[in-house]
Design a protein around this motif. Structure first.
Motif, PDB file in Angstrom:
ATOM      1  N   ARG A 222       0.829  -1.213   0.000  1.00 42.98           N
ATOM      2  CA  ARG A 222       0.000   0.000   0.000  1.00 42.98           C
ATOM      3  C   ARG A 222       0.862   1.261   0.000  1.00 42.98           C
ATOM      4  O   ARG A 222       0.550   2.260  -0.669  1.00 42.98           O
ATOM      5  N   TYR A 223       1.983   1.222   0.745  1.00 41.43           N
ATOM      6  CA  TYR A 223       2.890   2.379   0.786  1.00 41.43           C
ATOM      7  C   TYR A 223       3.492   2.641  -0.592  1.00 41.43           C
ATOM      8  O   TYR A 223       3.590   3.798  -1.024  1.00 41.43           O
ATOM      9  N   ARG A 224       3.899   1.581  -1.298  1.00 40.75           N
ATOM     10  CA  ARG A 224       4.450   1.765  -2.649  1.00 40.75           C
ATOM     11  C   ARG A 224       3.398   2.335  -3.591  1.00 40.75           C
ATOM     12  O   ARG A 224       3.719   3.156  -4.467  1.00 40.75           O
ATOM     13  N   ARG A 225       2.140   1.905  -3.415  1.00 46.79           N
ATOM     14  CA  ARG A 225       1.078   2.431  -4.258  1.00 46.79           C
ATOM     15  C   ARG A 225       0.866   3.923  -3.982  1.00 46.79           C
ATOM     16  O   ARG A 225       0.661   4.713  -4.914  1.00 46.79           O
ATOM     17  N   ASN A 226       0.923   4.329  -2.711  1.00 48.05           N
ATOM     18  CA  ASN A 226       0.807   5.748  -2.367  1.00 48.05           C
ATOM     19  C   ASN A 226       1.944   6.565  -2.958  1.00 48.05           C
ATOM     20  O   ASN A 226       1.731   7.660  -3.503  1.00 48.05           O
ATOM     21  N   GLN A 227       3.176   6.041  -2.834  1.00 52.33           N
ATOM     22  CA  GLN A 227       4.331   6.750  -3.372  1.00 52.33           C
ATOM     23  C   GLN A 227       4.240   6.883  -4.886  1.00 52.33           C
ATOM     24  O   GLN A 227       4.612   7.919  -5.450  1.00 52.33           O
ATOM     25  N   SER A 228       3.748   5.852  -5.561  1.00 50.06           N
ATOM     26  CA  SER A 228       3.582   5.921  -7.021  1.00 50.06           C
ATOM     27  C   SER A 228       2.565   6.989  -7.400  1.00 50.06           C
ATOM     28  O   SER A 228       2.744   7.710  -8.390  1.00 50.06           O
ATOM     29  N   GLU A 229       1.499   7.114  -6.611  1.00 48.78           N
ATOM     30  CA  GLU A 229       0.489   8.141  -6.880  1.00 48.78           C
ATOM     31  C   GLU A 229       1.072   9.536  -6.723  1.00 48.78           C
ATOM     32  O   GLU A 229       0.835  10.427  -7.560  1.00 48.78           O
ATOM     33  N   LEU A 230       1.862   9.755  -5.659  1.00 53.32           N
ATOM     34  CA  LEU A 230       2.489  11.055  -5.449  1.00 53.32           C
ATOM     35  C   LEU A 230       3.492  11.373  -6.547  1.00 53.32           C
ATOM     36  O   LEU A 230       3.551  12.504  -7.055  1.00 53.32           O
ATOM     37  N   THR A 231       4.282  10.375  -6.943  1.00 50.83           N
ATOM     38  CA  THR A 231       5.262  10.577  -8.006  1.00 50.83           C
ATOM     39  C   THR A 231       4.576  10.918  -9.321  1.00 50.83           C
ATOM     40  O   THR A 231       5.070  11.755 -10.093  1.00 50.83           O
ATOM     41  N   ILE A 233       1.677  12.497  -9.678  1.00 52.42           N
ATOM     42  CA  ILE A 233       1.184  13.882  -9.598  1.00 52.42           C
ATOM     43  C   ILE A 233       2.326  14.864  -9.845  1.00 52.42           C
ATOM     44  O   ILE A 233       2.178  15.843 -10.594  1.00 52.42           O
ATOM     45  N   ILE A 234       3.484  14.602  -9.223  1.00 51.65           N
ATOM     46  CA  ILE A 234       4.630  15.511  -9.386  1.00 51.65           C
ATOM     47  C   ILE A 234       5.155  15.455 -10.814  1.00 51.65           C
ATOM     48  O   ILE A 234       5.523  16.479 -11.396  1.00 51.65           O
ATOM     49  N   GLY A 235       5.196  14.259 -11.410  1.00 48.15           N
ATOM     50  CA  GLY A 235       5.640  14.137 -12.800  1.00 48.15           C
ATOM     51  C   GLY A 235       4.723  14.894 -13.750  1.00 48.15           C
ATOM     52  O   GLY A 235       5.195  15.583 -14.667  1.00 48.15           O
ATOM     53  N   ALA A 236       3.410  14.781 -13.541  1.00 50.61           N
ATOM     54  CA  ALA A 236       2.458  15.515 -14.381  1.00 50.61           C
ATOM     55  C   ALA A 236       2.609  17.027 -14.192  1.00 50.61           C
ATOM     56  O   ALA A 236       2.470  17.806 -15.147  1.00 50.61           O
ATOM     57  N   ALA A 237       2.905  17.452 -12.960  1.00 48.32           N
ATOM     58  CA  ALA A 237       3.111  18.882 -12.692  1.00 48.32           C
ATOM     59  C   ALA A 237       4.343  19.404 -13.428  1.00 48.32           C
ATOM     60  O   ALA A 237       4.313  20.491 -14.020  1.00 48.32           O
ATOM     61  N   SER A 238       5.433  18.637 -13.395  1.00 45.80           N
ATOM     62  CA  SER A 238       6.661  19.056 -14.088  1.00 45.80           C
ATOM     63  C   SER A 238       6.438  19.108 -15.594  1.00 45.80           C
ATOM     64  O   SER A 238       6.898  20.034 -16.280  1.00 45.80           O
ATOM     65  N   LYS A 239       5.730  18.115 -16.119  1.00 51.57           N
ATOM     66  CA  LYS A 239       5.433  18.097 -17.555  1.00 51.57           C
ATOM     67  C   LYS A 239       4.587  19.303 -17.954  1.00 51.57           C
ATOM     68  O   LYS A 239       4.827  19.946 -18.986  1.00 51.57           O
ATOM     69  N   SER A 240       3.604  19.641 -17.111  1.00 53.68           N
ATOM     70  CA  SER A 240       2.746  20.792 -17.387  1.00 53.68           C
ATOM     71  C   SER A 240       3.528  22.094 -17.320  1.00 53.68           C
ATOM     72  O   SER A 240       3.254  23.036 -18.079  1.00 53.68           O
TER      73      SER A 240
END
Length: 402
Positions: A222-231, A233-240
């Motif tokens: 579950r922790y890895r799934r949470n970290q993947s979700e945060l990563t 969001i940040i990746g999409a923000a950088s791309k934007s």
């Protein structure tokens, strides 16, 4: 060999960055700036070997290559064959320990596997992974890049100096993850206490609790799934943020921990989940892909300055920054504009400490107030300037000079 060389180069670059910070901390006075610049120049060549101080600092910070990794192996192109089975499925035939016999493994990939590869056995996920380089083509770099200031935030990942927010909803996801882990660990603490209590009274039940309720397998997944979700969001923000353009980005250097900041345990717990390092790596990755440049600046007081006049006259409250004239600005936008301005500020350098930055800003504030016929004490009495600045040595020195 190429991977080893790049690893050594990255380690040397990280060592130089730490040594430069230590040099500026060791010689903070303004009259030593030329000496610091000379030391930095020597670090870029082999000349530092003849300087006892630099040689000692480099030896202290440089981490030499020692590896006990046993879960991976590197194959060159001749060491394996790759055959496509379906759209995203490939079969690899890898050279093994037996001469003339190859080991077959099936992997999923959206790209054709070729060139040097690294076969890694992930001990946490209990699976094999193939790491290889991908050619994303070449980037045309324009002669002039547009400059953008970026404020790294908690509520949203990034806020640029154009007034655009990127990665909205990051704070809600971090808070939800942090609260879930906190509640989970409180319950686990009660189970641990019950397990220890029953170790002698009922060993069988104690063993069942330890086996069925206190393992980390489900929680780690579950922790890895949470970290993947945060990563994501940040990746999409950088791309934007880059949007396929070649930019010159100025961002805060948040590698140093925040000290002398009183806050509740809940706030500390949430800020510890704030993955600043992922933001930094994501910005650098998209900068490399778009031919952009990321320059980190000294972050002190960037959210407490009014970008319209570059002084400390004003106050931030939540998402709003109120200037001394009553004008209300969006706080993150104001911080992003200050970061953009600091990127070209030759008086405030990246490796200055917080006290030196505060002294520079107080001098600018005093000059601005002098033009209005006021002093720093007047600004404190009017509520324009935070009273915490009046306790500093720089404030008292400016009162004497003026």
């Amino acid at each position: 060999t190429c991977a080893l060389t790049s690893t050594i180069t990255a380690s040397q670059a990280a060592c130089k960055k730490v040594v430069i910070k230590n040099i500026y901390k060791r010689f903070p006075e303004k009259e030593n700036q030329d000496k610091c610049k000379e030391y930095v120049t020597q670090l870029k060549t082999q000349a530092f070997l003849d300087n006892p101080l630099l040689h000692r600092l480099v030896r202290k910070e440089f981490h030499r290559g020692h590896s006990w990794v046993k879960n991976q192996i590197v194959y060159q192109q001749v060491g394996y064959k790759c055959q496509r089975i379906s759209r995203n499925t490939y079969q690899l035939e890898l050279a093994g320990l037996t001469r003339g016999k190859r080991n077959k493994i099936v992997v999923k990939s959206n790209r054709n596997i070729k060139g040097q590869i690294r076969l890694i056995y992930n001990q946490i996920l209990q699976r094999f992974e193939i790491h290889f380089l991908v050619d994303h083509g070449t980037v045309e770099i324009p002669p002039e890049r547009q400059s953008v200031g970026v404020d790294k935030g908690y509520t949203e990942a990034l806020y640029d100096s154009k007034g655009q927010a990127h990665g909205e909803g990051l704070g809600k996801v971090i808070t939800k993850k942090s609260d879930r882990i906190c509640a989970k660990n409180r319950n686990r603490g009660k189970l641990w206490a019950l397990h220890r209590k029953l170790e002698k009274l009922d060993p069988a039940k104690s063993a069942r609790i330890l086996k069925n309720n206190l393992t980390r397998k489900t929680e780690n997944r579950r922790y890895r799934r949470n970290q993947s979700e945060l990563t994501a969001i940040i990746g999409a923000a950088s791309k934007s943020l880059f949007n396929g353009e070649s930019l010159k980005v100025f961002a805060e250097d948040l590698t140093q921990p925040i000290k002398n900041k009183r806050q509740s345990k809940a706030v500390s717990r949430k800020l510890n989940s704030w993955i600043k390092g992922v933001m930094r790596d994501s910005l650098q990755k998209w900068a490399n892909w778009t031919g952009s440049v990321v320059t980190e600046i000294q972050p002190s007081y960037t959210s407490q300055i009014d970008f319209r006049n570059g002084t400390l006259l004003g106050k931030r409250t939540g998402d709003n920054f109120t200037g001394f004239d009553g004008v209300v600005l969006q706080a993150d936008y104001n911080a992003a504009k200050n970061i953009l301005a600091r990127g070209t500020d030759f008086e405030i350098t990246r490796y200055m400490n917080k006290t030196e930055v505060q002294a520079v800003l107080l001098r600018r504030t005093a000059r601005c107030l002098k033009g209005m016929g006021l002093s720093l004490l007047d600004a404190v009495e009017l509520g324009w300037l935070d009273s915490k600045h009046s306790k500093t040595q720089a404030f008292k020195q400016l009162l004497i000079e003026i």
